[in-house]
Design a protein around this motif. Structure first.
Motif, PDB file in Angstrom:
ATOM      1  N   LYS A   1       5.610   6.745   0.350  1.00 41.02           N
ATOM      2  CA  LYS A   1       6.819   7.004   1.078  1.00 41.02           C
ATOM      3  C   LYS A   1       6.779   6.127   2.389  1.00 41.02           C
ATOM      4  N   ARG A   2       5.326   6.234   2.935  1.00 37.59           N
ATOM      5  CA  ARG A   2       5.223   5.262   4.103  1.00 37.59           C
ATOM      6  C   ARG A   2       5.346   4.038   3.794  1.00 37.59           C
ATOM      7  N   LEU A   3       5.062   3.313   2.648  1.00 38.86           N
ATOM      8  CA  LEU A   3       4.921   2.222   2.404  1.00 38.86           C
ATOM      9  C   LEU A   3       6.264   1.729   1.995  1.00 38.86           C
ATOM     10  N   ARG A   4       6.990   2.623   1.561  1.00 46.75           N
ATOM     11  CA  ARG A   4       8.411   2.224   0.872  1.00 46.75           C
ATOM     12  C   ARG A   4       9.233   1.659   2.194  1.00 46.75           C
ATOM     13  N   ALA A   5       8.914   2.260   3.129  1.00 44.59           N
ATOM     14  CA  ALA A   5       9.832   1.640   4.371  1.00 44.59           C
ATOM     15  C   ALA A   5       9.551  -0.032   4.382  1.00 44.59           C
ATOM     16  N   PHE A   6       8.247  -0.459   4.363  1.00 44.90           N
ATOM     17  CA  PHE A   6       8.173  -1.649   4.588  1.00 44.90           C
ATOM     18  C   PHE A   6       9.248  -2.455   3.396  1.00 44.90           C
ATOM     19  N   GLU A   7       8.868  -2.006   2.198  1.00 46.72           N
ATOM     20  CA  GLU A   7       9.714  -2.792   1.209  1.00 46.72           C
ATOM     21  C   GLU A   7      11.282  -2.365   1.167  1.00 46.72           C
ATOM     22  N   ALA A   8      11.648  -1.406   1.790  1.00 48.76           N
ATOM     23  CA  ALA A   8      13.320  -1.366   2.073  1.00 48.76           C
ATOM     24  C   ALA A   8      13.689  -2.417   3.168  1.00 48.76           C
ATOM     25  N   THR A   9      12.789  -2.565   4.264  1.00 46.71           N
ATOM     26  CA  THR A   9      13.058  -3.652   5.135  1.00 46.71           C
ATOM     27  C   THR A   9      13.025  -4.913   4.596  1.00 46.71           C
ATOM     28  N   LEU A  10      11.913  -5.426   3.985  1.00 51.43           N
ATOM     29  CA  LEU A  10      11.812  -6.673   3.187  1.00 51.43           C
ATOM     30  C   LEU A  10      13.044  -6.878   2.216  1.00 51.43           C
TER      31      LEU A  10
ATOM     32  N   HIS B   1       8.510  -2.880  13.989  1.00 59.40           N
ATOM     33  CA  HIS B   1       9.278  -2.049  14.589  1.00 59.40           C
ATOM     34  C   HIS B   1       9.059  -0.387  13.927  1.00 59.40           C
ATOM     35  N   ILE B   2       8.644  -0.427  12.796  1.00 56.41           N
ATOM     36  CA  ILE B   2       8.567   0.653  11.908  1.00 56.41           C
ATOM     37  C   ILE B   2       7.434   1.456  12.518  1.00 56.41           C
ATOM     38  N   GLU B   3       7.888   2.917  12.657  1.00 53.41           N
ATOM     39  CA  GLU B   3       6.807   3.809  13.132  1.00 53.41           C
ATOM     40  C   GLU B   3       5.722   3.830  12.383  1.00 53.41           C
ATOM     41  N   GLY B   4       4.617   3.665  12.956  1.00 53.03           N
ATOM     42  CA  GLY B   4       2.953   3.629  12.465  1.00 53.03           C
ATOM     43  C   GLY B   4       2.744   2.538  11.684  1.00 53.03           C
ATOM     44  N   ALA B   5       3.370   1.132  12.050  1.00 56.62           N
ATOM     45  CA  ALA B   5       3.552   0.043  11.095  1.00 56.62           C
ATOM     46  C   ALA B   5       1.939  -0.445  10.963  1.00 56.62           C
ATOM     47  N   SER B   6       1.054  -0.280  12.095  1.00 56.44           N
ATOM     48  CA  SER B   6      -0.157  -0.778  11.918  1.00 56.44           C
ATOM     49  C   SER B   6      -1.159   0.072  11.117  1.00 56.44           C
ATOM     50  N   GLN B   7      -0.892   1.344  11.370  1.00 65.21           N
ATOM     51  CA  GLN B   7      -1.472   2.160  10.420  1.00 65.21           C
ATOM     52  C   GLN B   7      -1.300   1.993   8.746  1.00 65.21           C
ATOM     53  N   ARG B   8      -0.135   1.768   8.662  1.00 63.83           N
ATOM     54  CA  ARG B   8       0.504   1.694   7.511  1.00 63.83           C
ATOM     55  C   ARG B   8      -0.230   0.436   6.594  1.00 63.83           C
ATOM     56  N   ILE B   9      -0.313  -0.540   7.327  1.00 63.32           N
ATOM     57  CA  ILE B   9      -1.022  -1.730   6.631  1.00 63.32           C
ATOM     58  C   ILE B   9      -2.426  -1.452   6.936  1.00 63.32           C
ATOM     59  N   GLN B  10      -3.032  -1.016   7.842  1.00 63.60           N
ATOM     60  CA  GLN B  10      -4.574  -1.075   7.970  1.00 63.60           C
ATOM     61  C   GLN B  10      -5.060   0.052   6.951  1.00 63.60           C
ATOM     62  N   GLU B  11      -4.541   1.294   6.818  1.00 66.43           N
ATOM     63  CA  GLU B  11      -5.060   2.449   6.085  1.00 66.43           C
ATOM     64  C   GLU B  11      -4.347   2.567   5.039  1.00 66.43           C
ATOM     65  N   ASP B  12      -2.971   2.687   4.836  1.00 68.54           N
ATOM     66  CA  ASP B  12      -2.119   3.207   3.703  1.00 68.54           C
ATOM     67  C   ASP B  12      -2.348   2.099   2.673  1.00 68.54           C
TER      68      ASP B  12
END
Length: 419
Positions: free
Chosen positions: A388-397, A187-198
């Motif tokens: 900052k973009r990947l930090r949203a993943f960690e905050a969620t988990l 549900h996080i904005e740009g989740a696919s790009q964050r995993i694939q590219e970031d």
């Protein structure tokens, strides 16, 4: 970002720093002498440096190689017992080997610097007619440098190959970790790009910055004693006159001035870079939706999204103007700074061609190592935006609130419907 590749990251990096410091202190306060037990004693006090490639397998060097391997093995054995991790072989032994190759190339640079002195004094003698020599002797001196350059080049190639695999292993670890939790992250904005590219960009930038930082520290440790030894040729500094440790003081003051100047000039860039990724992601996402839905990616919507892209890029371009003016002005001045501080010694006839080349090279190495933040500021800015973009993943988990900018995005989604 770290737990996927390193066991218990906070404790791991703290213990690595403590263990490395303990190993360094033990080396300088007795460990170096222990090599004599194995027939590998340190160099005698006051002995002239070994010139040429043979220094790299001299007895003091061989003992350091053994000592380094033993320290790494002990650290690895502890973590393999205390907290087994599927990526432990890459996060410790391979990381340590990369650090060793960096150290090895720094020592090649020191050996080249030692070669400069006698060879260029010899060249000065040939040019002035005060030294008699043969073609064979001249080319033997050149060959001594060629061997060092050849070894350094090949070690760099090997290191680049290993680093490429190391980066991809870290990306694989992050990718697997995030994909295992995809249902919580999608549900996080740009989740696919964050995993694939970031994830790839993060691991690559972290390795680049980490390796550069370690190389800077190793270069500083290796070349500071060289510079201190060579400053016997320096009579005084321009303007300030004669002071203790003139080369060291000049290097520290110059690098501190440059680093503070560049940091102040680039203080706005991290936020703009992060904003740039957001507006690009929003534009790209709308276009992707438009591939499957006729009512999406309409001209009015895409024009507005692209206008956001344009505005952010133009702001970046503006702020990079004065940042680059400050940065490149300093770097151009850096090219002649060593010559400026050596001016009084030239005028007083206190320095010959060999020591001049040694001092210039050593001073350049030390100042470059002290300019880590200055030289890496643009990369650090990029790392901050990716983090900052990947930090949203960690905050969620971890069950923490999302970063403020992601919360604002979700609020807009709730108000306007899916974007």
């Amino acid at each position: 970002m770290f737990v996927s590749f390193f066991p218990k990251p906070k404790l791991f990096f703290a213990s690595a720093a403590i263990w490395a410091l303990a190993a360094i202190l033990f080396w300088f306060f007795g460990g170096e002498q222990l090599g004599a037990v194995l027939g590998l004693p340190p160099a005698a006090a006051g002995a002239p440096p070994i010139i040429g490639i043979t220094v790299l397998w001299s007895k003091p060097f061989l003992w350091f190689y053994i000592y380094f391997a033993a320290c790494v093995l002990a650290f690895y054995a502890f973590w393999a017992w205390y907290s087994p991790h599927p990526w432990l072989n890459w996060s410790i032994p391979v990381s340590a080997f990369i650090l060793f190759l960096i150290y090895f190339n720094v020592q090649v640079s020191v050996a080249v610097n030692d070669w400069y002195g006698p060879f260029f004094d010899y060249v000065q003698g040939l040019m002035s007619g005060t030294v008699q020599s043969t073609n064979a002797e001249f080319y033997a001196g050149v060959a001594s440098f060629a061997w060092l350059a050849l070894v350094g080049m090949n070690v760099s190639v090997v290191n680049a190959f290993i680093v490429s695999h190391w980066i991809f292993r870290w990306r694989t670890a992050m990718n697997n970790y995030f994909m295992e939790n995809w249902s919580k992250l999608r549900h996080i904005e740009g989740a696919s790009q964050r995993i694939q590219e970031d994830t790839m960009r993060f691991s690559q930038i972290m390795e680049d910055l980490g390796a550069t930082f370690v190389q800077s520290i190793m270069t500083l440790i290796a070349f500071l004693p060289v510079m201190i030894r060579l400053q016997v040729h320096i009579t005084e500094l321009p303007i300030v006159g004669a002071i203790p440790q003139p080369l060291v003081v000049a290097a520290l003051a110059w690098c501190l001035f440059g680093t503070i100047s560049v940091m102040l000039a680039g203080i706005k860039l991290p936020g703009l870079q992060f904003r740039n990724q957001r507006v690009e992601a929003a534009y790209r996402k709308e276009l992707v939706y438009g591939e499957d839905h006729e009512d999406r990616a309409q001209p009015a919507t895409t024009s507005e999204l692209f206008e956001n892209v344009r505005k952010n890029y133009f702001r970046l371009y503006f702020h990079y103007i004065y940042f680059n003016v400050v940065r490149y002005t300093y770097l151009q001045a850096d090219n002649i700074f060593a010559n400026i501080i050596l001016g009084p010694s030239f005028v007083a006839h206190k320095i010959t061609f060999g020591p001049f080349n040694q001092i210039s090279n050593a001073f350049g190495r030390v100042t470059n190592s002290l300019q880590f933040l200055l030289n890496s500021w643009s990369t650090i800015v990029e790392l901050q935006s990716v983090h900052k973009r990947l930090r949203a993943f960690e905050a969620t988990l971890q069950g923490e609130p999302l970063p403020e900018i992601d919360q604002r995005y979700l609020e807009r989604q709730g108000a306007d419907g899916p974007a």
